[in-house]
Design a protein around this motif. Structure first.
Motif, mmCIF file in Angstrom:
data_model
loop_
_atom_site.group_PDB
_atom_site.id
_atom_site.type_symbol
_atom_site.label_atom_id
_atom_site.label_comp_id
_atom_site.label_asym_id
_atom_site.label_seq_id
_atom_site.Cartn_x
_atom_site.Cartn_y
_atom_site.Cartn_z
ATOM 1 N N HIS A 232 -25.122 67.144 -11.760
ATOM 2 C CA HIS A 232 -23.817 66.796 -12.341
ATOM 3 C C HIS A 232 -22.994 67.975 -12.738
ATOM 4 N N LEU A 233 -21.834 67.876 -12.962
ATOM 5 C CA LEU A 233 -20.811 68.937 -13.192
ATOM 6 C C LEU A 233 -20.130 68.766 -14.790
ATOM 7 N N VAL A 234 -20.033 69.543 -15.315
ATOM 8 C CA VAL A 234 -19.370 69.490 -16.600
ATOM 9 C C VAL A 234 -19.040 70.570 -17.767
ATOM 10 N N ASP A 235 -17.797 70.511 -18.136
ATOM 11 C CA ASP A 235 -16.948 71.547 -18.924
ATOM 12 C C ASP A 235 -17.276 70.808 -20.527
ATOM 13 N N TYR A 236 -18.308 71.229 -20.933
ATOM 14 C CA TYR A 236 -18.476 70.677 -22.494
ATOM 15 C C TYR A 236 -17.374 70.722 -23.548
ATOM 16 N N SER A 237 -16.397 71.508 -23.157
ATOM 17 C CA SER A 237 -15.046 71.655 -24.190
ATOM 18 C C SER A 237 -14.213 70.445 -23.921
ATOM 19 N N ASN A 238 -14.556 69.860 -22.789
ATOM 20 C CA ASN A 238 -13.694 68.519 -22.383
ATOM 21 C C ASN A 238 -14.421 67.315 -22.060
ATOM 22 N N PHE A 239 -15.553 67.293 -22.961
ATOM 23 C CA PHE A 239 -16.745 66.305 -22.609
ATOM 24 C C PHE A 239 -16.448 64.812 -23.232
ATOM 25 N N PRO A 240 -16.504 63.852 -22.984
ATOM 26 C CA PRO A 240 -17.169 63.586 -21.738
ATOM 27 C C PRO A 240 -16.364 63.274 -20.315
ATOM 28 N N LYS A 241 -14.938 63.533 -20.512
ATOM 29 C CA LYS A 241 -13.942 63.396 -19.401
ATOM 30 C C LYS A 241 -14.329 64.332 -18.423
#
Length: 110
Positions: free
Chosen positions: A35-44
């Motif tokens: 998984h890849l994620v940017d937590y400043s724009n989570f969960p989008k």
């Protein structure tokens, strides 16, 4: 990464590990997922990438009834952890494509 982000990331990893274990047993050609994620724009920003061995295996999977069921399993598993995502958050790729396009360097490809 903030402490709350680390906890969330661990939770996502745990959920997806269970999904991966199921897929390894049930899906021909399935290899792994991440998984890849940017937590400043989570969960989008959350993206789950599922990797198959070859394009042929992936194509067979996408044409089967397993495709919809597997997408639903990922969504249901994440929802169970309080994370709501749509099918646009799930992507598929192959080892074959990475070898051809990125000389097998997944860090570069992802």
């Amino acid at each position: 990464m903030r402490k709350t982000d680390k906890k969330l990331d661990n939770q996502i990893r745990e959920v997806l590990t269970n999904v991966c274990d199921t897929a390894l047993q049930e899906l021909a050609g399935f290899q792994w997922l991440t998984h890849l994620v940017d937590y400043s724009n989570f969960p989008k920003s959350l993206k789950v990438v599922c990797v198959f061995d070859t394009n042929s295996s992936l194509n067979d999977f996408e044409q089967s009834n397993h495709f919809q069921r597997f997408n639903a399993l990922i969504q249901k598993s994440l929802t169970g952890a309080g994370i709501n995502v749509g099918t646009n958050s799930i992507a598929y790729d192959t080892e074959e494509n990475c070898s051809r396009d990125n000389n097998g360097r997944w860090a570069e490809r992802l």
